[in-house]
Design an enzyme around this catalytic site. Structure first.
Site, PDB file in Angstrom:
ATOM      1  N   GLU A 168       0.863  -1.185   0.000  1.00 15.33           N
ATOM      2  CA  GLU A 168       0.000   0.000   0.000  1.00 15.33           C
ATOM      3  C   GLU A 168       0.899   1.235   0.000  1.00 15.33           C
ATOM      4  O   GLU A 168       1.888   1.284   0.729  1.00 15.33           O
ATOM      5  CB  GLU A 168      -0.899   0.035   1.244  1.00 15.33           C
ATOM      6  CG  GLU A 168      -1.727   1.321   1.311  1.00 15.33           C
ATOM      7  CD  GLU A 168      -2.500   1.472   2.620  1.00 15.33           C
ATOM      8  OE1 GLU A 168      -3.535   0.820   2.750  1.00 15.33           O
ATOM      9  OE2 GLU A 168      -2.057   2.255   3.482  1.00 15.33           O
ATOM     10  N   ALA A 180      -7.184   8.800   2.992  1.00 13.68           N
ATOM     11  CA  ALA A 180      -6.930   8.052   4.234  1.00 13.68           C
ATOM     12  C   ALA A 180      -6.665   9.010   5.394  1.00 13.68           C
ATOM     13  O   ALA A 180      -6.068  10.072   5.201  1.00 13.68           O
ATOM     14  CB  ALA A 180      -5.752   7.107   4.039  1.00 13.68           C
ATOM     15  N   GLN A 207      -7.176  -4.942   8.018  1.00 17.61           N
ATOM     16  CA  GLN A 207      -6.635  -3.833   8.806  1.00 17.61           C
ATOM     17  C   GLN A 207      -5.375  -4.346   9.497  1.00 17.61           C
ATOM     18  O   GLN A 207      -5.229  -5.556   9.715  1.00 17.61           O
ATOM     19  CB  GLN A 207      -7.702  -3.408   9.834  1.00 17.61           C
ATOM     20  CG  GLN A 207      -7.334  -2.242  10.715  1.00 17.61           C
ATOM     21  CD  GLN A 207      -7.015  -0.982   9.938  1.00 17.61           C
ATOM     22  OE1 GLN A 207      -5.919  -0.866   9.405  1.00 17.61           O
ATOM     23  NE2 GLN A 207      -7.948  -0.056   9.859  1.00 17.61           N
ATOM     24  N   HIS A 236     -14.064  -4.418  13.880  1.00 22.41           N
ATOM     25  CA  HIS A 236     -14.217  -2.979  13.615  1.00 22.41           C
ATOM     26  C   HIS A 236     -14.804  -2.295  14.858  1.00 22.41           C
ATOM     27  O   HIS A 236     -15.752  -2.807  15.461  1.00 22.41           O
ATOM     28  CB  HIS A 236     -15.121  -2.755  12.398  1.00 22.41           C
ATOM     29  CG  HIS A 236     -15.112  -1.340  11.937  1.00 22.41           C
ATOM     30  ND1 HIS A 236     -15.935  -0.387  12.478  1.00 22.41           N
ATOM     31  CD2 HIS A 236     -14.352  -0.698  11.020  1.00 22.41           C
ATOM     32  CE1 HIS A 236     -15.690   0.785  11.902  1.00 22.41           C
ATOM     33  NE2 HIS A 236     -14.747   0.618  11.002  1.00 22.41           N
ATOM     34  N   HIS A 293      -8.008   2.743  -4.127  1.00 25.67           N
ATOM     35  CA  HIS A 293      -8.944   2.735  -2.990  1.00 25.67           C
ATOM     36  C   HIS A 293     -10.116   3.668  -3.307  1.00 25.67           C
ATOM     37  O   HIS A 293      -9.911   4.787  -3.795  1.00 25.67           O
ATOM     38  CB  HIS A 293      -8.262   3.239  -1.714  1.00 25.67           C
ATOM     39  CG  HIS A 293      -7.167   2.339  -1.223  1.00 25.67           C
ATOM     40  ND1 HIS A 293      -6.746   2.334   0.091  1.00 25.67           N
ATOM     41  CD2 HIS A 293      -6.414   1.410  -1.842  1.00 25.67           C
ATOM     42  CE1 HIS A 293      -5.769   1.441   0.240  1.00 25.67           C
ATOM     43  NE2 HIS A 293      -5.549   0.880  -0.920  1.00 25.67           N
ATOM     44  N   ASP A 351     -12.368   6.671   6.019  1.00 25.66           N
ATOM     45  CA  ASP A 351     -12.214   7.411   7.273  1.00 25.66           C
ATOM     46  C   ASP A 351     -13.031   8.683   7.155  1.00 25.66           C
ATOM     47  O   ASP A 351     -13.024   9.342   6.112  1.00 25.66           O
ATOM     48  CB  ASP A 351     -10.730   7.783   7.477  1.00 25.66           C
ATOM     49  CG  ASP A 351      -9.867   6.553   7.764  1.00 25.66           C
ATOM     50  OD1 ASP A 351     -10.374   5.647   8.463  1.00 25.66           O
ATOM     51  OD2 ASP A 351      -8.725   6.497   7.298  1.00 25.66           O
TER      52      ASP A 351
HETATM   53  P1  FAD Z   1     -17.509  -1.210   6.256  1.00 28.14           P
HETATM   54  O1  FAD Z   1     -17.347  -2.513   5.565  1.00 28.14           O
HETATM   55  O2  FAD Z   1     -18.593  -0.307   5.755  1.00 28.14           O
HETATM   56  O3  FAD Z   1     -17.725  -1.497   7.813  1.00 28.14           O
HETATM   57  C1  FAD Z   1     -17.741  -0.428   8.748  1.00 28.14           C
HETATM   58  C2  FAD Z   1     -18.552  -0.859   9.961  1.00 28.14           C
HETATM   59  O4  FAD Z   1     -19.937  -0.941   9.609  1.00 28.14           O
HETATM   60  C3  FAD Z   1     -18.198  -2.242  10.512  1.00 28.14           C
HETATM   61  O5  FAD Z   1     -18.370  -2.192  11.910  1.00 28.14           O
HETATM   62  C4  FAD Z   1     -19.229  -3.154   9.881  1.00 28.14           C
HETATM   63  O6  FAD Z   1     -19.436  -4.337  10.632  1.00 28.14           O
HETATM   64  C5  FAD Z   1     -20.451  -2.238   9.903  1.00 28.14           C
HETATM   65  N1  FAD Z   1     -21.479  -2.544   8.891  1.00 28.14           N
HETATM   66  C6  FAD Z   1     -21.275  -2.878   7.603  1.00 28.14           C
HETATM   67  N2  FAD Z   1     -22.467  -3.057   6.982  1.00 28.14           N
HETATM   68  C7  FAD Z   1     -23.439  -2.808   7.906  1.00 28.14           C
HETATM   69  C8  FAD Z   1     -24.870  -2.804   7.888  1.00 28.14           C
HETATM   70  N3  FAD Z   1     -25.551  -3.112   6.783  1.00 28.14           N
HETATM   71  N4  FAD Z   1     -25.522  -2.488   9.037  1.00 28.14           N
HETATM   72  C9  FAD Z   1     -24.857  -2.163  10.179  1.00 28.14           C
HETATM   73  N5  FAD Z   1     -23.491  -2.157  10.242  1.00 28.14           N
HETATM   74  C10 FAD Z   1     -22.802  -2.470   9.129  1.00 28.14           C
HETATM   75  N6  FAD Z   1      -9.854   4.866   4.633  1.00 28.14           N
HETATM   76  C11 FAD Z   1      -9.812   5.902   3.762  1.00 28.14           C
HETATM   77  O7  FAD Z   1     -10.487   6.912   3.978  1.00 28.14           O
HETATM   78  N7  FAD Z   1      -9.043   5.840   2.640  1.00 28.14           N
HETATM   79  C12 FAD Z   1      -8.292   4.764   2.308  1.00 28.14           C
HETATM   80  O8  FAD Z   1      -7.606   4.748   1.290  1.00 28.14           O
HETATM   81  C13 FAD Z   1      -8.327   3.639   3.198  1.00 28.14           C
HETATM   82  N8  FAD Z   1      -7.673   2.490   2.922  1.00 28.14           N
HETATM   83  C14 FAD Z   1      -7.824   1.396   3.731  1.00 28.14           C
HETATM   84  C15 FAD Z   1      -7.242   0.159   3.349  1.00 28.14           C
HETATM   85  C16 FAD Z   1      -7.414  -0.971   4.136  1.00 28.14           C
HETATM   86  C17 FAD Z   1      -6.807  -2.273   3.697  1.00 28.14           C
HETATM   87  C18 FAD Z   1      -8.166  -0.883   5.358  1.00 28.14           C
HETATM   88  C19 FAD Z   1      -8.325  -2.087   6.235  1.00 28.14           C
HETATM   89  C20 FAD Z   1      -8.746   0.317   5.739  1.00 28.14           C
HETATM   90  C21 FAD Z   1      -8.593   1.454   4.926  1.00 28.14           C
HETATM   91  N9  FAD Z   1      -9.207   2.668   5.241  1.00 28.14           N
HETATM   92  C22 FAD Z   1      -9.143   3.742   4.387  1.00 28.14           C
HETATM   93  C23 FAD Z   1      -9.917   2.811   6.514  1.00 28.14           C
HETATM   94  C24 FAD Z   1     -11.360   2.304   6.441  1.00 28.14           C
HETATM   95  O9  FAD Z   1     -12.096   3.091   5.552  1.00 28.14           O
HETATM   96  C25 FAD Z   1     -11.907   2.345   7.865  1.00 28.14           C
HETATM   97  O10 FAD Z   1     -11.300   1.302   8.602  1.00 28.14           O
HETATM   98  C26 FAD Z   1     -13.407   2.306   8.002  1.00 28.14           C
HETATM   99  O11 FAD Z   1     -13.726   2.608   9.353  1.00 28.14           O
HETATM  100  C27 FAD Z   1     -14.024   0.958   7.694  1.00 28.14           C
HETATM  101  O12 FAD Z   1     -13.976   0.679   6.361  1.00 28.14           O
HETATM  102  P2  FAD Z   1     -14.688  -0.632   5.773  1.00 28.14           P
HETATM  103  O13 FAD Z   1     -14.622  -0.506   4.307  1.00 28.14           O
HETATM  104  O14 FAD Z   1     -14.192  -1.855   6.413  1.00 28.14           O
HETATM  105  O15 FAD Z   1     -16.199  -0.351   6.272  1.00 28.14           O
END
Ligand code: FAD
Length: 289
Positions: free
Chosen positions: A16, A53, A178, A151, A81, A113
């Site tokens: 990354e 991010a 993560q 999460h 991303h 984020d």
């Molecule tokens: P989601 O999959 O949407 O999950 C977030 C939360 O919501 C979880 O608790 C999940 O269980 C819950 N959830 C999901 N669906 C539902 C539903 N239908 N009802 C109720 N709850 C639900 N952030 C940036 O801004 N830019 C980046 O480039 C970036 N790169 C990243 C790369 C990696 C590999 C990782 C692991 C994270 C990255 N992040 C980035 C951070 C990430 O966006 C945050 O960790 C964010 O809080 C969660 O993202 P997610 O896509 O897993 O969210």
């Protein structure tokens, strides 16, 4: 090429990178491209490019130009991303069309984020909400994020796993985790995925923690557990930058060797654009991959 092709040979080692901020000055941009040269020479299976991010801003045009550069100059597949919080339906669709025009085939669908300043984009609540939009727009290979330490917004592991399964069922074909510092948490997570019928490749996200600034950042990520062994090392060397860097590299290598021995699908290295640290890690595991 879709990065699914990479999984014909496992483990998959990918990187990354953080692109320079949109307002970065030329010396910072030059330094970034110098670092990228070294990172690319380590031949990762693919390179993923963060967007917004940490709640920061990113430029669509610069992201696309960087993805094109990685693909054309190094022959390495880029993964862009796509954080839901940075777009509304219209701007996401436009961005996807621009990615397609640049022959970018792989995207990491994320919730993102929270931006430091509300940007008015509220069309998507979760990463899963993005998947249909991406699928409708083109033939993308869609990756998603997962959280071995659970999460922080999830009430428990069962709920987190249930939503992860929904994300995969919606069309996410590969997961990138993560960062985590206790491998047992990753193994427990893999077991939960297996029980839930989540059968896509899962890469372990590893971040070498090499300075005090990163330790402080850990606290802002939330949910990532810092085991006593990790805290002891960081506490001991936090005032000695060189020792701290060596200890951080050693900790990451130790984690990776254990993960490779366990037979994980792959490792996604959070390089923080640091070619020296990334090179040392890759050299330490060269014969194992
Ligand atoms: P989601 O999959 O949407 O999950 C977030 C939360 O919501 C979880 O608790 C999940 O269980 C819950 N959830 C999901 N669906 C539902 C539903 N239908 N009802 C109720 N709850 C639900 N952030 C940036 O801004 N830019 C980046 O480039 C970036 N790169 C990243 C790369 C990696 C590999 C990782 C692991 C994270 C990255 N992040 C980035 C951070 C990430 O966006 C945050 O960790 C964010 O809080 C969660 O993202 P997610 O896509 O897993 O969210």
């Amino acid at each position: 090429m879709k990065v699914s092709e990479c999984f014909k040979t496992r483990p998959v080692i990918s990187f990354e990178i953080f692109p320079p901020r949109p307002n970065a000055k030329q010396p910072a941009i030059d330094k970034f491209y110098e670092s990228l040269d070294t990172l690319a020479s380590l031949k990762p299976a693919y390179i993923s490019i963060t967007y917004g991010a940490g709640g920061g801003t990113s430029s669509e045009e610069k992201t696309i130009a960087l993805a094109k550069f990685i693909k054309e100059h190094y022959g390495i597949e880029p993964v862009t991303h796509l954080p839901a919080v940075a777009f509304n339906k219209e701007t996401m669709t436009e961005f996807l069309d621009k990615l397609a025009a640049a022959h970018v085939e792989n995207v990491l669908a994320l919730r993102g984020d929270k931006p430091k300043v509300d940007n008015g984009n509220h069309d998507f609540t979760y990463a899963t909400d993005l998947v249909d939009v991406i699928k409708a727009r083109g033939d993308y290979y869609i990756l998603g994020a997962c959280h071995p330490d659970i999460h922080p917004e999830s009430a428990n592991a069962v709920e987190d796993t249930k939503h992860l399964k929904e994300k995969v069922d919606a069309g996410v074909s590969q997961l990138v985790s993560q960062l985590f510092f206790d491998n047992q948490h990753f193994y427990n997570f893999i077991e939960r995925c297996e029980l839930a019928g989540i059968d896509v490749p899962i890469q372990a996200g590893i971040m070498p923690v090499i300075n005090q600034r990163q330790i402080e950042k850990m606290a802002t990520i939330g949910g990532v557990e810092l085991p006593p062994k990790f805290l002891k090392i960081m506490d001991r060397y936090k005032d000695n930058p060189v020792a701290m860097r060596d200890a951080g590299i050693a900790y990451a290598v130790d984690q990776i060797v254990d993960l490779l021995a366990e037979g994980v699908d792959g490792i996604h290295l959070y390089t923080m654009d640091n070619p020296v640290v990334t090179k040392r890690i890759c050299e330490a595991i060269r014969a194992m991959v």
